[in-house]
Design a protein around this motif. Structure first.
Motif, mmCIF file in Angstrom:
data_model
loop_
_atom_site.group_PDB
_atom_site.id
_atom_site.type_symbol
_atom_site.label_atom_id
_atom_site.label_comp_id
_atom_site.label_asym_id
_atom_site.label_seq_id
_atom_site.Cartn_x
_atom_site.Cartn_y
_atom_site.Cartn_z
ATOM 1 N N LEU A 178 0.907 -1.193 0.010
ATOM 2 C CA LEU A 178 0.140 0.014 0.008
ATOM 3 C C LEU A 178 0.808 1.049 0.002
ATOM 4 O O LEU A 178 0.552 2.132 -0.794
ATOM 5 C CB LEU A 178 -1.025 0.118 1.153
ATOM 6 N N GLU A 179 2.058 1.310 0.684
ATOM 7 C CA GLU A 179 2.708 2.434 0.750
ATOM 8 C C GLU A 179 3.237 2.839 -0.470
ATOM 9 O O GLU A 179 3.425 3.923 -0.978
ATOM 10 C CB GLU A 179 4.076 2.004 1.945
ATOM 11 N N ALA A 180 3.786 1.634 -1.270
ATOM 12 C CA ALA A 180 4.142 2.115 -2.632
ATOM 13 C C ALA A 180 3.281 2.881 -3.584
ATOM 14 O O ALA A 180 3.625 3.369 -4.445
ATOM 15 C CB ALA A 180 4.527 0.683 -3.362
ATOM 16 N N HIS A 181 1.993 2.849 -3.208
ATOM 17 C CA HIS A 181 1.127 3.368 -3.811
ATOM 18 C C HIS A 181 0.197 4.555 -3.282
ATOM 19 O O HIS A 181 -1.017 4.767 -3.368
ATOM 20 C CB HIS A 181 -0.027 2.355 -4.652
ATOM 21 N N SER A 182 0.818 4.999 -2.215
ATOM 22 C CA SER A 182 0.056 6.048 -1.405
ATOM 23 C C SER A 182 -0.423 7.359 -2.114
ATOM 24 O O SER A 182 -0.986 8.108 -1.703
ATOM 25 C CB SER A 182 1.072 6.495 -0.167
ATOM 26 N N ALA A 183 0.238 7.463 -3.139
ATOM 27 C CA ALA A 183 -0.156 8.726 -3.864
ATOM 28 C C ALA A 183 -1.440 8.507 -4.500
ATOM 29 O O ALA A 183 -2.003 9.390 -5.278
ATOM 30 C CB ALA A 183 0.892 9.350 -4.804
ATOM 31 N N GLU A 184 -2.043 7.348 -4.769
ATOM 32 C CA GLU A 184 -3.374 6.765 -5.315
ATOM 33 C C GLU A 184 -4.368 6.821 -4.399
ATOM 34 O O GLU A 184 -4.343 6.972 -3.039
ATOM 35 C CB GLU A 184 -3.043 5.568 -6.209
ATOM 36 N N ASP A 185 -5.535 6.784 -4.903
ATOM 37 C CA ASP A 185 -6.899 6.797 -4.061
ATOM 38 C C ASP A 185 -6.990 5.189 -3.612
ATOM 39 O O ASP A 185 -8.066 4.543 -3.810
ATOM 40 C CB ASP A 185 -8.056 7.186 -5.031
ATOM 41 N N ILE A 186 -6.194 5.029 -2.657
ATOM 42 C CA ILE A 186 -6.300 3.588 -2.280
ATOM 43 C C ILE A 186 -7.321 3.510 -0.850
ATOM 44 O O ILE A 186 -7.355 2.078 -0.194
ATOM 45 C CB ILE A 186 -4.862 3.106 -1.862
ATOM 46 N N TYR A 187 -7.431 4.649 -0.384
ATOM 47 C CA TYR A 187 -8.420 4.563 0.880
ATOM 48 C C TYR A 187 -9.679 5.609 0.460
ATOM 49 O O TYR A 187 -9.564 6.591 -0.388
ATOM 50 C CB TYR A 187 -7.905 5.143 2.423
ATOM 51 N N TYR A 188 -10.564 5.550 1.069
ATOM 52 C CA TYR A 188 -11.814 6.215 0.667
ATOM 53 C C TYR A 188 -11.607 7.681 1.635
ATOM 54 O O TYR A 188 -10.722 7.621 2.702
ATOM 55 C CB TYR A 188 -13.160 5.908 1.332
ATOM 56 N N ARG A 189 -12.043 8.876 1.094
ATOM 57 C CA ARG A 189 -11.873 10.074 1.949
ATOM 58 C C ARG A 189 -12.677 10.378 3.103
ATOM 59 O O ARG A 189 -12.296 10.942 4.064
ATOM 60 C CB ARG A 189 -11.657 11.274 1.153
ATOM 61 N N THR A 190 -13.887 9.492 3.001
ATOM 62 C CA THR A 190 -15.031 9.844 3.973
ATOM 63 C C THR A 190 -15.176 8.289 4.696
ATOM 64 O O THR A 190 -16.231 8.495 5.753
ATOM 65 C CB THR A 190 -16.276 10.198 3.283
ATOM 66 N N ASP A 191 -14.438 7.473 4.615
ATOM 67 C CA ASP A 191 -14.672 5.964 5.040
ATOM 68 C C ASP A 191 -13.353 5.492 5.517
ATOM 69 O O ASP A 191 -12.331 5.709 4.925
ATOM 70 C CB ASP A 191 -15.358 5.314 4.092
ATOM 71 N N HIS A 192 -13.458 4.583 6.528
ATOM 72 C CA HIS A 192 -12.135 3.979 6.979
ATOM 73 C C HIS A 192 -11.871 2.950 6.137
ATOM 74 O O HIS A 192 -10.816 2.445 6.614
ATOM 75 C CB HIS A 192 -12.409 3.425 8.638
ATOM 76 N N HIS A 193 -12.489 2.349 5.210
ATOM 77 C CA HIS A 193 -12.034 1.111 4.402
ATOM 78 C C HIS A 193 -11.131 1.530 3.113
ATOM 79 O O HIS A 193 -11.010 2.795 2.885
ATOM 80 C CB HIS A 193 -13.257 0.444 3.970
ATOM 81 N N TRP A 194 -10.538 0.491 2.926
ATOM 82 C CA TRP A 194 -9.571 0.855 1.605
ATOM 83 C C TRP A 194 -10.437 0.792 0.308
ATOM 84 O O TRP A 194 -11.543 0.107 0.418
ATOM 85 C CB TRP A 194 -8.627 -0.253 1.405
ATOM 86 N N THR A 195 -10.335 1.467 -0.781
ATOM 87 C CA THR A 195 -11.178 1.547 -2.014
ATOM 88 C C THR A 195 -10.986 0.332 -2.696
ATOM 89 O O THR A 195 -9.982 -0.627 -2.271
ATOM 90 C CB THR A 195 -10.653 2.518 -2.919
ATOM 91 N N SER A 196 -11.557 -0.097 -3.751
ATOM 92 C CA SER A 196 -11.172 -1.296 -4.589
ATOM 93 C C SER A 196 -10.029 -1.268 -4.965
ATOM 94 O O SER A 196 -9.253 -2.225 -5.340
ATOM 95 C CB SER A 196 -12.298 -1.421 -5.796
ATOM 96 N N LEU A 197 -9.183 -0.222 -5.476
ATOM 97 C CA LEU A 197 -7.872 0.097 -5.742
ATOM 98 C C LEU A 197 -7.164 -0.486 -4.838
ATOM 99 O O LEU A 197 -6.032 -1.026 -5.014
ATOM 100 C CB LEU A 197 -7.520 1.370 -6.374
ATOM 101 N N GLY A 198 -7.047 0.127 -3.607
ATOM 102 C CA GLY A 198 -6.439 -0.510 -2.317
ATOM 103 C C GLY A 198 -6.626 -1.796 -2.127
ATOM 104 O O GLY A 198 -5.608 -2.615 -2.040
ATOM 105 N N ALA A 199 -7.765 -2.459 -2.357
ATOM 106 C CA ALA A 199 -7.949 -3.785 -2.250
ATOM 107 C C ALA A 199 -7.406 -4.705 -3.206
ATOM 108 O O ALA A 199 -6.683 -5.733 -2.999
ATOM 109 C CB ALA A 199 -9.520 -4.213 -2.282
ATOM 110 N N PHE A 200 -7.280 -3.967 -4.357
ATOM 111 C CA PHE A 200 -6.353 -4.752 -5.623
ATOM 112 C C PHE A 200 -5.020 -4.857 -5.246
ATOM 113 O O PHE A 200 -4.283 -6.045 -5.189
ATOM 114 C CB PHE A 200 -6.553 -3.970 -6.950
ATOM 115 N N TYR A 201 -4.277 -3.945 -4.688
ATOM 116 C CA TYR A 201 -3.003 -4.179 -4.390
ATOM 117 C C TYR A 201 -2.594 -5.051 -3.109
ATOM 118 O O TYR A 201 -1.716 -5.696 -3.053
ATOM 119 C CB TYR A 201 -2.386 -2.562 -3.907
#
Length: 372
Positions: A178-201
């Motif tokens: 996840l840290e390697a892609h920290s510049a991407e939208d890997i978490y939601y901005r209004t929610d505590h979960h990771w996004t589908s993109l974060g889940a992919f990584y």
């Protein structure tokens, strides 16, 4: 200020409080708050035990707070006042940079972590299949640059590294993924979960640990199913001035059979449940939300059968895991089975994956299930 004016203000204030109290009492109780996505406090029970322990007064305060007329307005007003006063946090949620809300993560109790890691190692000894262990760092760790200056939060990486070093389970380096892609939208901005993109990584980190071939993002077409998602942090923080999140999917649901146990008995399920896109709890679009057990089967797959002891982060992860696994048996320890060892033997499971977000692992009181 004249005496008459002071009396007028006092009477006006008392009248306001009185009217609020009367209206709140007359209105019918609401059991669930869609905006906050939680059940509201029930009326306190007047018993000798509750009175002596102080529980009655605590429940009464929570009940009044939850059922006051115009509650949503007052919650939002409090957040605005905190923001205008220069504070960077409300109800344990930081007002982060780039329109991001980030949950504060407290340093967990070391004794609890030691106890839970003992349960995990007991699981390793109890089953004859590989056991994999992964902790998902929160946005507070991966997006620490978005936190307000000096905002206190747990050293998640340091604690995860120490836990990984202490266990006999095979570990999954989700932090690096996840840290390697920290510049991407890997978490939601209004929610505590990771996004589908974060889940992919995260899925590729799991595949790497299990010796399975990674999947490629370019092999999938992103589909935005909603751009009006306001998550848990939006609800709990009282913040109402941020734009909504989007929910995306990548993996189609064809050739996949889902069986859900929402009420303790098997019923047909789905990777995606469109009905949740019309309500506040849109994250439950993935698998339909909390359930004691969910079995996902991939038609024609020769991949392993995996038992996944998990929290809600795995809901959006599951579609990616179907790309390499023939069966996924998802267990929520809050509605636990009697024996993981027995389940592994009965269903010919090839591997056990214990996967949690760091915050949930550090607070979950049900992990004793791992030792059974």
């Amino acid at each position: 200020m004249t005496k008459k004016y002071s009396i007028f203000l006092t009477v006006l204030f008392c009248a306001f409080i009185g009217c609020m109290s009367v209206v709140s009492l007359l209105l019918p109780d609401v059991n669930f708050s869609p905006l906050e996505n939680r059940y509201l406090q029930k009326p306190p029970k007047l018993t000798a035990e509750n009175l002596s322990s102080g529980r009655f007064m605590e429940d009464a305060e929570d009940y009044v707070s939850d059922h006051i007329v115009g509650r949503d307005f007052w919650v939002a007003a409090k957040a605005w006042s905190e923001r205008l006063s220069g504070k960077q946090e409300n109800n344990g949620v930081y007002f982060g940079k780039q329109d991001t809300l980030i949950n504060r993560v407290d340093t967990p109790d070391p004794a609890k972590l030691d106890r839970d890691m003992g349960y995990l190692d007991a699981l390793v000894g109890n089953v004859s299949v590989p056991v994999y262990f992964g902790l998902i760092p929160s946005a507070a760790e991966i997006w620490s640059s978005r936190l307000p200056a000096g905002a206190p939060t747990a050293d998640e990486k340091g604690i995860i590294d120490a836990l990984y070093f202490s266990t006999g389970a095979s570990t999954i380096d989700l932090y690096s993924a996840l840290e390697a892609h920290s510049a991407e939208d890997i978490y939601y901005r209004t929610d505590h979960h990771w996004t589908s993109l974060g889940a992919f990584y995260g899925a590729n980190a799991i595949f790497g640990a299990m010796g399975l071939e990674p999947i490629r993002l370019e092999d999938y077409q992103k589909t935005t199913v909603t751009d009006q998602f306001y998550g848990t942090l939006f609800s709990s923080s009282g913040v109402r001035w941020l734009p909504p999140d989007s929910i995306d999917t990548y993996v189609p649901g064809q050739g996949i059979k889902v069986t859900s146990w929402f009420k303790g008995t098997p019923e047909p399920g789905s990777l995606y449940m469109d009905s949740y896109l019309e309500v506040k709890d849109k994250y439950s679009y993935f698998l339909g939300g909390r359930q004691p057990l969910c079995v996902v089967e991939k038609e024609g797959s020769a991949g392993p059968k995996v038992l996944l002891v998990r929290d809600s982060y795995s809901d959006s992860l599951t579609p990616f895991l179907t790309e390499r696994c023939s069966e996924l048996h998802l267990i929520d320890p809050r509605d636990n089975l009697s024996s993981i060892k027995g389940y592994v033997e009965e269903h010919n499971i090839d591997a056990v994956l214990v996967l949690y977000s760091f915050a949930n692992f550090s607070t979950d009181e049900n992990l004793v299930l791992l030792a059974h």
